[in-house]
Write a protein that holds these residues in place. Structure first.
Motif, PDB file in Angstrom:
ATOM      1  N   SER A   1      -3.491  -7.168   0.211  1.00 24.57           N
ATOM      2  CA  SER A   1      -3.564  -7.669  -1.164  1.00 24.57           C
ATOM      3  C   SER A   1      -2.533  -6.981  -2.052  1.00 24.57           C
ATOM      4  O   SER A   1      -1.940  -7.609  -2.939  1.00 24.57           O
ATOM      5  CB  SER A   1      -4.962  -7.448  -1.741  1.00 24.57           C
ATOM      6  N   LEU A   2      -2.314  -5.700  -1.820  1.00 26.66           N
ATOM      7  CA  LEU A   2      -1.305  -4.986  -2.599  1.00 26.66           C
ATOM      8  C   LEU A   2       0.090  -5.555  -2.328  1.00 26.66           C
ATOM      9  O   LEU A   2       0.873  -5.779  -3.260  1.00 26.66           O
ATOM     10  CB  LEU A   2      -1.341  -3.495  -2.256  1.00 26.66           C
ATOM     11  N   LEU A   3       0.403  -5.798  -1.066  1.00 26.37           N
ATOM     12  CA  LEU A   3       1.704  -6.381  -0.721  1.00 26.37           C
ATOM     13  C   LEU A   3       1.865  -7.769  -1.334  1.00 26.37           C
ATOM     14  O   LEU A   3       2.931  -8.112  -1.860  1.00 26.37           O
ATOM     15  CB  LEU A   3       1.850  -6.455   0.804  1.00 26.37           C
ATOM     16  N   LYS A   4       0.803  -8.562  -1.279  1.00 26.19           N
ATOM     17  CA  LYS A   4       0.856  -9.904  -1.876  1.00 26.19           C
ATOM     18  C   LYS A   4       1.091  -9.813  -3.384  1.00 26.19           C
ATOM     19  O   LYS A   4       1.929 -10.536  -3.950  1.00 26.19           O
ATOM     20  CB  LYS A   4      -0.446 -10.646  -1.600  1.00 26.19           C
ATOM     21  N   SER A   5       0.350  -8.948  -4.042  1.00 23.89           N
ATOM     22  CA  SER A   5       0.472  -8.806  -5.486  1.00 23.89           C
ATOM     23  C   SER A   5       1.852  -8.295  -5.868  1.00 23.89           C
ATOM     24  O   SER A   5       2.465  -8.769  -6.832  1.00 23.89           O
ATOM     25  CB  SER A   5      -0.613  -7.852  -6.012  1.00 23.89           C
ATOM     26  N   PHE A   6       2.364  -7.344  -5.103  1.00 25.72           N
ATOM     27  CA  PHE A   6       3.718  -6.835  -5.368  1.00 25.72           C
ATOM     28  C   PHE A   6       4.748  -7.940  -5.178  1.00 25.72           C
ATOM     29  O   PHE A   6       5.700  -8.064  -5.959  1.00 25.72           O
ATOM     30  CB  PHE A   6       4.021  -5.659  -4.444  1.00 25.72           C
ATOM     31  N   GLY A   7       4.555  -8.755  -4.137  1.00 27.13           N
ATOM     32  CA  GLY A   7       5.473  -9.862  -3.893  1.00 27.13           C
ATOM     33  C   GLY A   7       5.476 -10.876  -5.019  1.00 27.13           C
ATOM     34  O   GLY A   7       6.521 -11.445  -5.369  1.00 27.13           O
ATOM     35  N   GLU A   8       4.318 -11.122  -5.617  1.00 28.50           N
ATOM     36  CA  GLU A   8       4.233 -12.066  -6.739  1.00 28.50           C
ATOM     37  C   GLU A   8       4.980 -11.546  -7.968  1.00 28.50           C
ATOM     38  O   GLU A   8       5.534 -12.326  -8.741  1.00 28.50           O
ATOM     39  CB  GLU A   8       2.764 -12.311  -7.086  1.00 28.50           C
ATOM     40  N   LYS A   9       5.020 -10.234  -8.117  1.00 25.68           N
ATOM     41  CA  LYS A   9       5.700  -9.655  -9.273  1.00 25.68           C
ATOM     42  C   LYS A   9       7.174  -9.410  -8.994  1.00 25.68           C
ATOM     43  O   LYS A   9       7.990  -9.361  -9.917  1.00 25.68           O
ATOM     44  CB  LYS A   9       5.031  -8.323  -9.659  1.00 25.68           C
ATOM     45  N   ASN A  10       7.520  -9.240  -7.727  1.00 28.32           N
ATOM     46  CA  ASN A  10       8.856  -8.751  -7.373  1.00 28.32           C
ATOM     47  C   ASN A  10       9.610  -9.686  -6.438  1.00 28.32           C
ATOM     48  O   ASN A  10      10.701  -9.349  -5.991  1.00 28.32           O
ATOM     49  CB  ASN A  10       8.720  -7.367  -6.721  1.00 28.32           C
ATOM     50  N   SER A  11       9.001 -10.822  -6.088  1.00 33.10           N
ATOM     51  CA  SER A  11       9.608 -11.838  -5.210  1.00 33.10           C
ATOM     52  C   SER A  11       9.743 -11.403  -3.760  1.00 33.10           C
ATOM     53  O   SER A  11      10.227 -12.173  -2.931  1.00 33.10           O
ATOM     54  CB  SER A  11      10.997 -12.256  -5.729  1.00 33.10           C
ATOM     55  N   MET A  12       9.343 -10.173  -3.421  1.00 32.95           N
ATOM     56  CA  MET A  12       9.420  -9.697  -2.039  1.00 32.95           C
ATOM     57  C   MET A  12       8.134  -8.966  -1.686  1.00 32.95           C
ATOM     58  O   MET A  12       7.856  -7.913  -2.266  1.00 32.95           O
ATOM     59  CB  MET A  12      10.603  -8.742  -1.842  1.00 32.95           C
ATOM     60  N   PRO A  13       7.353  -9.459  -0.737  1.00 32.74           N
ATOM     61  CA  PRO A  13       6.104  -8.782  -0.358  1.00 32.74           C
ATOM     62  C   PRO A  13       6.367  -7.646   0.627  1.00 32.74           C
ATOM     63  O   PRO A  13       5.789  -7.567   1.710  1.00 32.74           O
ATOM     64  CB  PRO A  13       5.298  -9.911   0.286  1.00 32.74           C
TER      65      PRO A  13
ATOM     66  N   GLU B   1      -3.854  -4.922  -8.532  1.00 33.82           N
ATOM     67  CA  GLU B   1      -2.842  -5.583  -9.363  1.00 33.82           C
ATOM     68  C   GLU B   1      -2.078  -4.557 -10.207  1.00 33.82           C
ATOM     69  O   GLU B   1      -0.858  -4.647 -10.363  1.00 33.82           O
ATOM     70  CB  GLU B   1      -3.505  -6.622 -10.260  1.00 33.82           C
ATOM     71  N   LYS B   2      -2.796  -3.580 -10.748  1.00 38.05           N
ATOM     72  CA  LYS B   2      -2.141  -2.558 -11.568  1.00 38.05           C
ATOM     73  C   LYS B   2      -1.220  -1.687 -10.711  1.00 38.05           C
ATOM     74  O   LYS B   2      -0.122  -1.299 -11.150  1.00 38.05           O
ATOM     75  CB  LYS B   2      -3.181  -1.691 -12.271  1.00 38.05           C
TER      76      LYS B   2
ATOM     77  N   ILE C   1       5.275  -5.244   5.431  1.00 36.53           N
ATOM     78  CA  ILE C   1       5.459  -6.612   4.954  1.00 36.53           C
ATOM     79  C   ILE C   1       4.299  -7.473   5.429  1.00 36.53           C
ATOM     80  O   ILE C   1       3.749  -7.241   6.518  1.00 36.53           O
ATOM     81  CB  ILE C   1       6.811  -7.187   5.473  1.00 36.53           C
ATOM     82  N   ILE C   2       3.897  -8.453   4.622  1.00 31.48           N
ATOM     83  CA  ILE C   2       2.847  -9.350   5.091  1.00 31.48           C
ATOM     84  C   ILE C   2       3.394 -10.145   6.288  1.00 31.48           C
ATOM     85  O   ILE C   2       4.556 -10.556   6.305  1.00 31.48           O
ATOM     86  CB  ILE C   2       2.338 -10.272   3.975  1.00 31.48           C
ATOM     87  N   LYS C   3       2.557 -10.338   7.260  1.00 27.63           N
ATOM     88  CA  LYS C   3       2.995 -10.886   8.539  1.00 27.63           C
ATOM     89  C   LYS C   3       3.688 -12.235   8.404  1.00 27.63           C
ATOM     90  O   LYS C   3       4.698 -12.497   9.069  1.00 27.63           O
ATOM     91  CB  LYS C   3       1.775 -11.017   9.464  1.00 27.63           C
ATOM     92  N   GLU C   4       3.177 -13.096   7.518  1.00 29.07           N
ATOM     93  CA  GLU C   4       3.709 -14.462   7.450  1.00 29.07           C
ATOM     94  C   GLU C   4       5.116 -14.535   6.860  1.00 29.07           C
ATOM     95  O   GLU C   4       5.756 -15.576   6.910  1.00 29.07           O
ATOM     96  CB  GLU C   4       2.752 -15.362   6.668  1.00 29.07           C
ATOM     97  N   GLU C   5       5.620 -13.429   6.297  1.00 24.52           N
ATOM     98  CA  GLU C   5       6.951 -13.434   5.683  1.00 24.52           C
ATOM     99  C   GLU C   5       8.001 -12.729   6.530  1.00 24.52           C
ATOM    100  O   GLU C   5       9.162 -12.654   6.148  1.00 24.52           O
ATOM    101  CB  GLU C   5       6.886 -12.759   4.309  1.00 24.52           C
TER     102      GLU C   5
ATOM    103  N   VAL D   1       1.557  -6.701   8.255  1.00 23.25           N
ATOM    104  CA  VAL D   1       0.188  -6.476   7.754  1.00 23.25           C
ATOM    105  C   VAL D   1      -0.544  -7.807   7.641  1.00 23.25           C
ATOM    106  O   VAL D   1      -0.001  -8.785   7.125  1.00 23.25           O
ATOM    107  CB  VAL D   1       0.227  -5.766   6.382  1.00 23.25           C
ATOM    108  N   GLU D   2      -1.783  -7.819   8.124  1.00 24.36           N
ATOM    109  CA  GLU D   2      -2.634  -9.011   8.034  1.00 24.36           C
ATOM    110  C   GLU D   2      -3.884  -8.693   7.218  1.00 24.36           C
ATOM    111  O   GLU D   2      -4.357  -7.553   7.190  1.00 24.36           O
ATOM    112  CB  GLU D   2      -3.035  -9.477   9.427  1.00 24.36           C
ATOM    113  N   SER D   3      -4.424  -9.726   6.593  1.00 23.88           N
ATOM    114  CA  SER D   3      -5.551  -9.524   5.690  1.00 23.88           C
ATOM    115  C   SER D   3      -6.818  -9.082   6.429  1.00 23.88           C
ATOM    116  O   SER D   3      -7.629  -8.336   5.882  1.00 23.88           O
ATOM    117  CB  SER D   3      -5.840 -10.794   4.896  1.00 23.88           C
ATOM    118  N   HIS D   4      -7.001  -9.511   7.668  1.00 23.43           N
ATOM    119  CA  HIS D   4      -8.258  -9.190   8.345  1.00 23.43           C
ATOM    120  C   HIS D   4      -8.286  -7.764   8.880  1.00 23.43           C
ATOM    121  O   HIS D   4      -9.365  -7.224   9.144  1.00 23.43           O
ATOM    122  CB  HIS D   4      -8.525 -10.181   9.486  1.00 23.43           C
TER     123      HIS D   4
END
Length: 733
Positions: A507-519, A389-390, A450-454, A497-500
């Motif tokens: 997780s880093l891409l997801k967290s960045f996307g939550e802060k920046n609107s783009m994973p 997260e940091k 980028i996370i695969k689902e996006e 990128v996939e989680s498995h």
């Protein structure tokens, strides 16, 4: 009865050398030689790569059931114990060793990791094995076997091979195409580096023409979009009867070979125009080849390997312009992937075992222990808890991150284990990383992870690309905002990128996307021009210290360079500011934040190897020196583990008193700032008098730690004695 694992070692003695270890059919270790020797494309002798794989698994050569090897132009003459130097094996080794031919190894490298029950396998590269060394010519050959055997002076070598595989019948060659070696034809300006009709050879030749070497032929793919249509309008390949032939006549226009980078920049458009033509012709040749093969050998599933398979632009064209439904491109498609194929050949062909399902990961390298870093370097530890997260927060602030996670990925691309990362929306970050960090040409693009689902939200094609081996057109509405990761032609070499497969990077891409609107993150390899991707922690730290990367994330901890401020650390109180600047200067991190929990000393919390300070709750600035003294006199690995109350015994307290007194003297602070009346169990006045009168309480421990010397030792060493310090941080384990 306990099961004894079956280990198979595959090893590649070609250029881009590598070794791979299978355990019961699954990859447990694989490494490219260049990662160990730090020499790009290093190959030949395999001592270091074999040793690496065995050490990672914790076994010896006696535990191996089978060794399978390949060298591009040698076979029976390969010695067991020597090949371009001593090998890891001895002459009396009891393990059977099998040598296979080049395209066969490439084919098994793709097949063994594709997870296809049935498929066609295509191999296209610069040059494979000579005809006489091939193990798989029980099929149609082009030209015919009779012609090849009657013209041995031409030194015919593999050019293209197609195989058919199903789980019942195994791998069977269908067509093998050969080409004469380049000595049969010399052009006036530039000669082919391999066989004369090789698609990969043409690409290598033009790379040498444009850049003066063939070390990174992928640069040509990056240069091509800057070229102009029809400016260099030459027919490079003749396409007929399902085959690709070099036309040769175009080579007469290669009249300005690379001589210096300045000349390259001055004639940039000339080289870009040639690159555009060669890339375009290569794409046409490959699409033509796959269309022909798909018609002749229909199949839903196709696996692809060989160095030409690294051309991400051409790969996307193959998918878009043929009817191939499922195309698996082996991520280490070049010769570095040969070791994988050798190992899979041993498992499937020799031991007759079924392929195991591959999980899609390329993370086959060793894990390194952070203690190595504590012993050898002094870095400022910023954060351990919630480090992902940091890290996302730092990226959102525009910081550039070096990301070192778990073992290294196998292959030429950085896939989130050895990466340099940045916010792709930050203006100018592409040019900055190219110039100041990577030290490479400014035309070279960067890839988005980028996370695969996006992926379909930002790119036109909703397709997986986990290995950065396909380009995808970016949607027009995002091209300006994401200009750092889109190339001049509007495409990006995407990594999905996939989680498995890579949970931390995901997780880093997801967290960045939550802060920046783009994973999405800019992702490039952890190295610079001419340097192999870093393998070890020490290499990562050395490179981090060399270039202007802001933070280094090492397996769950964030580091910065000594003296670097984490955020705004301006304090209203001048004494507090002076102490904080000193603490940062000596290499301890400081965080300015609101502290909600109860702390041992008001307004200061010891965590993550540093001090968190709540200015509103801080009552006594001198407490910062006291707590810094506790941290400074701990071993580096203990330093990051302590939280809040760090004093464990009388010895800890004594050495901290001596350290903090020395720091106060160094900063010219009044001693009652440090030894204030509301602390030290009523002994503050006594401590002031003790040290003011030359007292040395705690000095023996400082001397034992090598931090300061008493009068006698200082006189012997010809240095100043206590309270002068030799160093401020303990670095002995």
């Amino acid at each position: 009865m306990e099961h004894k694992p079956i280990y198979i070692l595959g090893t590649n003695l070609s250029h881009d050398g590598s070794s791979c270890l299978l355990k019961d059919g699954e990859i447990v270790a694989a490494i490219e030689k260049e990662r160990i020797t730090r020499v790009k494309h290093d190959g030949g002798n395999d001592f270091s790569t074999v040793k690496y794989c065995l050490e990672k698994e914790g076994i010896t050569i006696e535990d191996i059931s089978l060794i399978v090897q390949n060298a591009n132009f040698e076979k029976d003459e390969i010695e067991i114990d020597r090949y371009k130097g001593d090998r890891f094996f001895k002459k009396d080794i009891k393990v059977p060793i099998v040598t296979i031919s080049h395209h066969l190894a490439h084919a098994y490298s793709a097949l063994g990791s594709s997870n296809f029950e049935s498929c066609n396998v295509v191999v296209i590269d610069g040059c494979g094995s000579p005809f006489a060394q091939c193990d798989d010519v029980e099929c149609e050959t082009l030209p015919t076997k009779e012609h090849i055997l009657h013209t041995p002076e031409n030194f015919w070598c593999e050019k293209m091979s197609i195989y058919k595989y199903d789980s019942n019948n195994g791998l069977k060659p269908q067509i093998k195409e050969f080409s004469e070696f380049s000595h049969t034809r010399r052009e006036e300006n530039f000669s082919m580096p391999t066989t004369i009709h090789s698609i990969g050879g043409v690409y290598q030749l033009v790379s040498n023409y444009c850049f003066g070497n063939m070390d990174d032929v992928g640069k040509l793919m990056g240069l091509a979009p800057y070229g102009r249509v029809n400016q260099f309008n030459e027919k490079i390949f003749e396409l007929k009867e399902g085959r690709v032939f070099n036309d040769f006549s175009w080579q007469r226009f290669l009249d300005k070979p690379f001589s210096s980078y300045d000349n390259f920049k001055n004639d940039f458009q000339h080289y870009a125009d040639i690159a555009y033509c060669v890339q375009d012709e290569t794409e046409k040749a490959l699409v033509y080849t796959f269309k022909y093969l798909e018609k002749k050998f229909p199949n839903e599933n196709w696996a692809y390997a060989g160095g030409v398979g690294l051309n991400a632009v051409a790969n996307a064209k193959i998918l878009s312009k043929t009817d191939i439904k499922n195309l698996y491109i082996q991520p280490a498609a070049g010769d570095n992937g040969i070791a994988l194929g050798c190992a899979f050949y041993g498992w499937r062909k020799i031991l007759k075992q079924p392929f195991k399902k591959h999980d899609g990961s390329s993370n086959f390298g060793k894990k390194y222990i952070k203690q190595d870093i504590y012993e050898d370097v002094r870095l400022q530890i910023v954060q351990v808890q919630n480090y992902i997260e940091k890290t996302a927060e730092l990226l959102s602030q525009g910081k550039i991150i070096a990301w070192f996670d778990n073992g290294s990925e196998f292959g030429p691309r950085a896939l989130g284990y050895r990466s340099i990362l940045a916010d792709p929306t930050k203006k100018g970050v592409k040019d900055f990383i190219n110039k100041e960090i990577k030290k490479r040409e400014d035309f070279r693009p960067f890839a988005p992870a980028i996370i695969k689902e996006e992926v379909s939200k930002y790119f036109k094609n909703d397709m997986e690309s986990p290995y950065m081996i396909l380009v995808n057109p970016m949607r027009e509405e995002y091209q300006e905002l994401l200009s750092n990761v889109v190339h001049k032609d509007g495409t990006s070499r995407v990594q999905t990128v996939e989680s498995h497969t890579n949970p931390n990077f995901y997780s880093l891409l997801k967290s960045f996307g939550e802060k920046n609107s783009m994973p999405i993150l800019l992702n490039t390899s952890f190295n610079k021009k001419g340097m192999p991707i870093v393998e070890t922690l020490k290499e990562a730290v050395a490179f981090f210290k060399e270039v202007p990367i802001d933070y280094l994330v090492l397996d769950g901890a964030i580091f910065s360079k000594i003296g670097m401020k984490m955020n705004d650390l301006n304090f209203n109180d001048k004494v507090t500011q002076k102490i904080v600047d000193f603490i940062l200067q000596i290499g301890l991190p400081v965080f300015k934040e609101t502290i909600k929990e109860e702390t041992f000393l008001p307004g200061v919390l010891v965590r993550n190897g540093g001090l968190a300070i709540d200015e509103e709750r801080l009552l006594y600035p001198g407490d910062l020196l006291h707590e810094a003294g506790h941290l400074a006199t701990l071993t580096p690995q203990k330093r990051v583990e302590v939280y809040n109350d760090v004093s464990k015994n009388a010895g800890d307290e004594l050495v901290t008193l001596a350290w903090s007194y020395a720091a106060a003297k160094y900063l010219n602070l009044e001693l009652n700032i440090l030894f204030h009346d509301n602390g030290y169990k009523g002994d503050s006045s006594w401590l002031v008098e003790h040290y003011r009168n030359g007292g040395e309480m705690g000095l023996p421990l400082l001397e034992w730690m090598g931090l300061s010397y008493g009068y006698k030792r200082a006189e012997k060493e010809k240095v100043q004695s206590f309270p002068a310090m030799q160093k401020w941080l303990r670095d002995v384990i």
